[in-house]
Design a protein around this motif. Structure first.
Motif, PDB file in Angstrom:
ATOM      1  N   LEU A  20       0.854  -1.184   0.000  1.00 31.04           N
ATOM      2  CA  LEU A  20       0.000   0.000   0.000  1.00 31.04           C
ATOM      3  C   LEU A  20       0.885   1.226   0.000  1.00 31.04           C
ATOM      4  CD1 LEU A  20      -2.546  -1.034   2.770  1.00 31.04           C
ATOM      5  CD2 LEU A  20      -2.885  -1.095   0.294  1.00 31.04           C
ATOM      6  N   VAL A  21       0.592   2.163  -0.854  1.00 39.03           N
ATOM      7  CA  VAL A  21       1.321   3.429  -0.909  1.00 39.03           C
ATOM      8  C   VAL A  21       0.349   4.501  -0.441  1.00 39.03           C
ATOM      9  CG1 VAL A  21       2.584   5.052  -2.363  1.00 39.03           C
ATOM     10  CG2 VAL A  21       2.703   2.588  -2.838  1.00 39.03           C
ATOM     11  N   ASN A  22       0.755   5.250   0.570  1.00 40.39           N
ATOM     12  CA  ASN A  22      -0.127   6.236   1.167  1.00 40.39           C
ATOM     13  C   ASN A  22       0.656   7.505   1.476  1.00 40.39           C
ATOM     14  OD1 ASN A  22      -2.426   7.343   2.296  1.00 40.39           O
ATOM     15  ND2 ASN A  22      -2.759   5.673   3.736  1.00 40.39           N
ATOM     16  N   SER A  23      -0.052   8.597   1.696  1.00 44.13           N
ATOM     17  CA  SER A  23       0.608   9.867   2.019  1.00 44.13           C
ATOM     18  C   SER A  23       0.874  10.017   3.507  1.00 44.13           C
ATOM     19  CB  SER A  23      -0.247  11.039   1.521  1.00 44.13           C
ATOM     20  OG  SER A  23      -1.524  10.979   2.116  1.00 44.13           O
ATOM     21  N   PHE A  24       0.357   9.082   4.321  1.00 50.37           N
ATOM     22  CA  PHE A  24       0.588   9.104   5.770  1.00 50.37           C
ATOM     23  C   PHE A  24       0.618   7.664   6.266  1.00 50.37           C
ATOM     24  CE2 PHE A  24      -3.933   9.190   5.027  1.00 50.37           C
ATOM     25  CZ  PHE A  24      -4.434   8.250   5.916  1.00 50.37           C
ATOM     26  N   GLU A  37       4.615  -4.538   7.370  1.00 46.25           N
ATOM     27  CA  GLU A  37       5.826  -3.756   7.631  1.00 46.25           C
ATOM     28  C   GLU A  37       5.611  -2.391   7.015  1.00 46.25           C
ATOM     29  OE1 GLU A  37       9.353  -5.652   6.189  1.00 46.25           O
ATOM     30  OE2 GLU A  37       8.763  -7.590   7.006  1.00 46.25           O
ATOM     31  N   ALA A  38       5.835  -1.347   7.803  1.00 45.67           N
ATOM     32  CA  ALA A  38       5.637   0.022   7.319  1.00 45.67           C
ATOM     33  C   ALA A  38       6.980   0.726   7.208  1.00 45.67           C
ATOM     34  CB  ALA A  38       4.726   0.788   8.273  1.00 45.67           C
ATOM     35  N   GLU A  39       7.118   1.520   6.160  1.00 47.28           N
ATOM     36  CA  GLU A  39       8.356   2.266   5.941  1.00 47.28           C
ATOM     37  C   GLU A  39       8.015   3.633   5.370  1.00 47.28           C
ATOM     38  OE1 GLU A  39      12.555   1.829   3.475  1.00 47.28           O
ATOM     39  OE2 GLU A  39      10.922   0.439   3.060  1.00 47.28           O
ATOM     40  N   GLN A  40       8.570   4.665   5.974  1.00 50.77           N
ATOM     41  CA  GLN A  40       8.384   6.008   5.441  1.00 50.77           C
ATOM     42  C   GLN A  40       9.437   6.234   4.367  1.00 50.77           C
ATOM     43  OE1 GLN A  40       8.484   9.230   8.286  1.00 50.77           O
ATOM     44  NE2 GLN A  40       7.533  10.626   6.834  1.00 50.77           N
ATOM     45  N   ILE A  41       8.990   6.516   3.157  1.00 50.25           N
ATOM     46  CA  ILE A  41       9.864   6.685   2.005  1.00 50.25           C
ATOM     47  C   ILE A  41      10.263   8.145   1.829  1.00 50.25           C
ATOM     48  CG2 ILE A  41      10.043   6.350  -0.496  1.00 50.25           C
ATOM     49  CD1 ILE A  41       9.885   3.752   1.194  1.00 50.25           C
ATOM     50  N   ALA A  42       9.309   9.051   2.054  1.00 54.51           N
ATOM     51  CA  ALA A  42       9.524  10.490   1.921  1.00 54.51           C
ATOM     52  C   ALA A  42       8.585  11.185   2.905  1.00 54.51           C
ATOM     53  CB  ALA A  42       9.250  10.935   0.491  1.00 54.51           C
ATOM     54  N   ASP A  43       8.626  12.527   2.925  1.00 52.20           N
ATOM     55  CA  ASP A  43       7.785  13.272   3.859  1.00 52.20           C
ATOM     56  C   ASP A  43       6.317  12.862   3.793  1.00 52.20           C
ATOM     57  OD1 ASP A  43       9.873  14.663   4.953  1.00 52.20           O
ATOM     58  OD2 ASP A  43       9.573  16.456   3.724  1.00 52.20           O
TER      59      ASP A  43
END
Length: 77
Positions: free
Chosen positions: A40-44, A61-67
């Motif tokens: 899943l790609v999300n903004s938050f 598993e969650a990973e922050q890719i950018a802001d």
């Protein structure tokens, strides 16, 4: 939704979904087969979704890719 056939990963970018994406996410989860995963790609970070995933028997598993970009990789347990 797109699929990476080499890695067995389906991707759903919910930033492109108009309105509430919950039903789209549930449909994508239902479509997972065998050892496939869903990214899943999300903004938050979708923290409220984590309890639903656990209740339905998925790990993640969650990973922050950018802001404003998070990737959450979901797989059946």
């Amino acid at each position: 939704m797109s699929t990476d056939s080499q890695g067995g990963v389906r991707e759903l970018d919910v930033r492109r979904v108009e309105g509430e994406p919950f039903s789209d996410i549930m449909e994508a989860l239902d479509a997972i087969e065998g050892d496939e995963r869903l990214r899943l790609v999300n903004s938050f970070e979708p923290v409220p979704l984590y309890g639903v995933l656990e209740e339905r028997g998925f790990s993640y598993e969650a990973e922050q890719i950018a802001d404003e970009e998070w990737h959450v990789t979901v797989r059946p347990e």
